[in-house]
Design a protein around this motif. Structure first.
Motif, PDB file in Angstrom:
ATOM      1  N   VAL A 111      12.877 -22.443  14.304  1.00  0.00           N
ATOM      2  CA  VAL A 111      13.719 -21.241  14.420  1.00  0.00           C
ATOM      3  C   VAL A 111      14.137 -20.948  15.860  1.00  0.00           C
ATOM      4  CG1 VAL A 111      12.778 -20.130  12.354  1.00  0.00           C
ATOM      5  CG2 VAL A 111      11.707 -19.685  14.565  1.00  0.00           C
ATOM      6  N   CYS A 112      13.507 -21.581  16.830  1.00  0.00           N
ATOM      7  CA  CYS A 112      13.803 -21.216  18.223  1.00  0.00           C
ATOM      8  C   CYS A 112      15.276 -21.483  18.561  1.00  0.00           C
ATOM      9  CB  CYS A 112      12.900 -22.000  19.172  1.00  0.00           C
ATOM     10  SG  CYS A 112      13.271 -21.635  20.887  1.00  0.00           S
ATOM     11  N   PRO A 113      16.024 -20.460  18.975  1.00  0.00           N
ATOM     12  CA  PRO A 113      17.458 -20.649  19.203  1.00  0.00           C
ATOM     13  C   PRO A 113      17.786 -21.508  20.417  1.00  0.00           C
ATOM     14  CG  PRO A 113      16.793 -18.446  19.873  1.00  0.00           C
ATOM     15  CD  PRO A 113      15.605 -19.065  19.203  1.00  0.00           C
ATOM     16  N   PHE A 132      12.805 -21.689  29.025  1.00  0.00           N
ATOM     17  CA  PHE A 132      14.122 -21.499  28.390  1.00  0.00           C
ATOM     18  C   PHE A 132      14.116 -20.232  27.525  1.00  0.00           C
ATOM     19  CE2 PHE A 132      15.285 -26.338  28.004  1.00  0.00           C
ATOM     20  CZ  PHE A 132      14.964 -26.504  29.338  1.00  0.00           C
ATOM     21  N   CYS A 133      12.937 -19.723  27.235  1.00  0.00           N
ATOM     22  CA  CYS A 133      12.784 -18.636  26.248  1.00  0.00           C
ATOM     23  C   CYS A 133      13.668 -17.431  26.563  1.00  0.00           C
ATOM     24  CB  CYS A 133      11.314 -18.208  26.201  1.00  0.00           C
ATOM     25  SG  CYS A 133      11.010 -16.824  25.100  1.00  0.00           S
ATOM     26  N   ILE A 134      14.375 -16.957  25.555  1.00  0.00           N
ATOM     27  CA  ILE A 134      15.228 -15.770  25.743  1.00  0.00           C
ATOM     28  C   ILE A 134      14.606 -14.540  25.066  1.00  0.00           C
ATOM     29  CG2 ILE A 134      17.407 -16.992  26.129  1.00  0.00           C
ATOM     30  CD1 ILE A 134      18.089 -16.538  23.165  1.00  0.00           C
ATOM     31  N   ARG A 135      13.317 -14.665  24.700  1.00  0.00           N
ATOM     32  CA  ARG A 135      12.537 -13.532  24.173  1.00  0.00           C
ATOM     33  C   ARG A 135      13.184 -12.904  22.936  1.00  0.00           C
ATOM     34  NH1 ARG A 135       9.987 -15.655  27.871  1.00  0.00           N
ATOM     35  NH2 ARG A 135       9.249 -14.627  29.761  1.00  0.00           N
ATOM     36  N   CYS A 136      13.564 -13.768  21.999  1.00  0.00           N
ATOM     37  CA  CYS A 136      14.175 -13.231  20.780  1.00  0.00           C
ATOM     38  C   CYS A 136      13.127 -12.825  19.754  1.00  0.00           C
ATOM     39  CB  CYS A 136      15.124 -14.260  20.168  1.00  0.00           C
ATOM     40  SG  CYS A 136      14.253 -15.665  19.456  1.00  0.00           S
ATOM     41  N   GLY A 137      11.938 -13.400  19.849  1.00  0.00           N
ATOM     42  CA  GLY A 137      10.846 -13.058  18.935  1.00  0.00           C
ATOM     43  C   GLY A 137      10.871 -13.800  17.613  1.00  0.00           C
ATOM     44  N   ALA A 138      11.826 -14.709  17.415  1.00  0.00           N
ATOM     45  CA  ALA A 138      11.920 -15.399  16.122  1.00  0.00           C
ATOM     46  C   ALA A 138      10.684 -16.242  15.835  1.00  0.00           C
ATOM     47  CB  ALA A 138      13.165 -16.284  16.099  1.00  0.00           C
ATOM     48  N   CYS A 139      10.112 -16.838  16.887  1.00  0.00           N
ATOM     49  CA  CYS A 139       8.940 -17.694  16.646  1.00  0.00           C
ATOM     50  C   CYS A 139       7.734 -16.865  16.217  1.00  0.00           C
ATOM     51  CB  CYS A 139       8.626 -18.543  17.876  1.00  0.00           C
ATOM     52  SG  CYS A 139       8.293 -17.616  19.379  1.00  0.00           S
ATOM     53  N   LEU A 140       7.674 -15.624  16.675  1.00  0.00           N
ATOM     54  CA  LEU A 140       6.565 -14.750  16.247  1.00  0.00           C
ATOM     55  C   LEU A 140       6.694 -14.456  14.753  1.00  0.00           C
ATOM     56  CD1 LEU A 140       6.801 -14.174  19.385  1.00  0.00           C
ATOM     57  CD2 LEU A 140       5.941 -11.906  18.876  1.00  0.00           C
TER      58      LEU A 140
HETATM   59  S1  SF4 Z   1      11.967 -18.368  19.263  1.00  0.00           S
HETATM   60 FE1  SF4 Z   1      10.230 -17.800  20.577  1.00  0.00          FE
HETATM   61  S2  SF4 Z   1      10.275 -19.362  22.200  1.00  0.00           S
HETATM   62 FE2  SF4 Z   1      12.290 -19.454  21.210  1.00  0.00          FE
HETATM   63  S3  SF4 Z   1      13.560 -18.075  22.430  1.00  0.00           S
HETATM   64 FE3  SF4 Z   1      12.735 -16.855  20.748  1.00  0.00          FE
HETATM   65  S4  SF4 Z   1      10.855 -15.919  21.588  1.00  0.00           S
HETATM   66 FE4  SF4 Z   1      11.441 -17.601  22.942  1.00  0.00          FE
END
Ligand code: SF4
Length: 476
Positions: free
Chosen positions: A372-374, A312-320
């Motif tokens: 935080v994962c959207p 499902f990941c949309i590569r937003c980077g919030a989890c990093l």
């Molecule tokens: S928070 Fe991490 S796992 Fe969730 S969509 Fe963003 S990059 Fe992907």
């Protein structure tokens, strides 16, 4: 400036731990990264909290992605059909090698000598720059962060902000060293320098390569979001455009796109919307448009029902940004393309548990990533699931010695007598350890930085036998 070769670091065995220790020995880089990640995370949380229906948005996005991944086979066929109807050439690749072969065929067919490339994580999986260089084709990264890490001979340290670890003064020194520009640490002047060096390249390039944020099955269009205008120029100025797309990027309809655009900008960079949203509806007259649809291990994720949501990941980077481990060790420590919590889930699936089975252990399981994962990927539970998988498969994650220790522990815990006997040996062992001719720290990472505990002169049980009466309640 230290160069980290763009070829991917080997993930064999204990690579993560070695790389992690290396990160810890470089406090300056680590500090810059930690501060930037904390700033982004805080900013993104504020933006999200300002939306009263943020949770509903997340839930809706989760459900759309669930539908898309559950119906991926049908949606991909529909996407391909509609792409072809718009004059696009669609190629399928089961892995990075096949995708690179398609790319090289296109390069040959159109006599490509120079390439401008906008940000694409799939292209990192394929090591596109390296592959193109091997046939004499110069590929230039045009995203500012990617441009910087390419110039420095490094790899991206973050999936959204690849040069998160570089401060403005680092960039000033890099431009002075590599481009011969006068040193400056002023942001505006630095972006001017980058713009000046990149602008002509778009016009000279024979081919543009892009990634894709969302593939729209019902229209056969692709959506690319960005902030700098570089992706727009990369896909529209050269006569050939190749879009590299992971198969999980397809969503059913353009109707759902705003849902994701709302979440992506806010979670990724704290913007309400990214500056540019390109929707490419097929090839324009006189130009060639190719789409390479790439699996490269994604089917392995699909096969594991408990891990599926990672797609499902949309590569937003919030989890990093939210991850305390990532903030400390940085992106390179994860050894491959995807760092941070989502990298610890995806990488073992994409490159194999034998090579990356340790990554799911690179987490404190604090739960910040999941919060935080959207798209509401339950990252902490996935990490636990993968840990379980990793220790139950024959992989370097568990050494024969570790297996032996855990089996012995399981034996000892099966009865009070066994437990007492074992603890007797442990107490004796710890007492004798101080007479060893070497320090126990040499035994491995666990004992490094830890002292052996002091052994009390008596056990709790014998102490209780002697003194327990004092604590008994008086009768009546
Ligand atoms: S928070 Fe991490 S796992 Fe969730 S969509 Fe963003 S990059 Fe992907």
């Amino acid at each position: 400036m230290k160069a980290v070769h763009s070829q991917h670091v080997s993930l064999q065995g204990a690579a993560f731990w070695k790389a992690e220790n290396k990160g810890l020995a470089e406090p300056r880089g680590s500090k810059a990264l930690g501060e930037s990640a904390e700033r982004s995370s805080k900013h993104n949380r504020q933006i999200a909290m300002a939306i009263p229906y943020w949770e509903q948005w997340r839930e809706a996005a989760h459900q759309i992605k669930r539908y898309a991944i559950d119906h991926l086979d049908d949606l991909l066929v529909q996407f391909e059909k509609n792409l072809i109807a718009r004059g696009c050439t669609v190629l399928w690749a089961k892995d990075a090698a096949e995708a690179n072969q398609h790319l090289l065929n296109i390069v040959k067919e159109h006599n490509v000598k120079t390439v401008v490339k906008s940000k694409s994580m799939v292209s990192e999986e394929m090591e596109v720059n390296h592959v193109l260089a091997s046939v004499g084709v110069k590929a230039l990264e045009t995203d500012l962060g990617e441009f910087l890490v390419q110039l420095a001979g490094q790899r991206p340290t973050h999936i959204v902000t690849p040069a998160l670890h570089l401060s403005a003064s680092d960039v000033g020194r890099l431009f002075a060293e590599k481009l011969g520009e006068p040193y400056t640490a002023e942001h505006e002047k630095l972006t001017d320098i980058a713009r000046r060096h990149l602008r002509q390249e778009y016009l000279r390039a024979d081919m543009g390569i892009s990634g894709c944020n969302f593939g729209l099955a019902d229209t056969g269009a692709i959506c690319i979001v960005e902030n700098e205008g570089n992706a727009g120029l990369s896909i529209s100025a050269p006569p050939v455009h190749v879009a590299l797309i992971g198969i999980e990027k397809v969503i059913p309809s353009i109707e759902y796109l705003p849902q994701f655009l709302n979440l992506l900008g806010r979670s990724g960079t704290g913007q309400k919307l990214t500056t540019y949203t390109h929707i490419v509806h097929g090839a324009t007259p006189g130009r060639k448009f190719y789409v390479i649809l790439i699996d490269n291990g994604r089917s392995n994720v699909l096969k594991d029902p408990a891990a599926r949501t990672a797609l499902f990941c949309i590569r937003c980077g919030a989890c990093l940004n939210a991850c305390p481990v990532y903030r400390r060790v940085g992106g390179w420590a994860y050894g491959w393309v995807y760092p941070g919590p989502i990298g610890s889930i995806l990488t073992p699936h994409l490159v194999g548990f034998d090579k990356a089975g340790k990554l799911p252990f690179a987490s404190s399981l604090c739960g910040a990533c999941g919060e935080v994962c959207p798209v509401k990927i339950d990252i902490p539970h996935q990490l636990v699931h993968l840990r379980h998988r990793a220790v139950n498969t024959r992989s370097p994650v568990r050494s024969p010695l570790e297996r032996l220790i855990w089996n012995a522990w399981a034996w000892a815990m099966r009865g009070p007598l066994r437990y007492q006997l074992t603890m007797g040996f442990v107490r004796l062992g710890v007492r004798l350890a101080k007479f060893l001719p070497f320090h126990p720290a040499q035994l491995g990472a666990w004992t490094r930085g830890r002292e052996l505990p002091l052994v009390p002169s008596t056990t709790f049980r014998s102490w209780w036998r002697r003194h327990g009466k004092r604590f008994e309640q008086p009768a009546g």
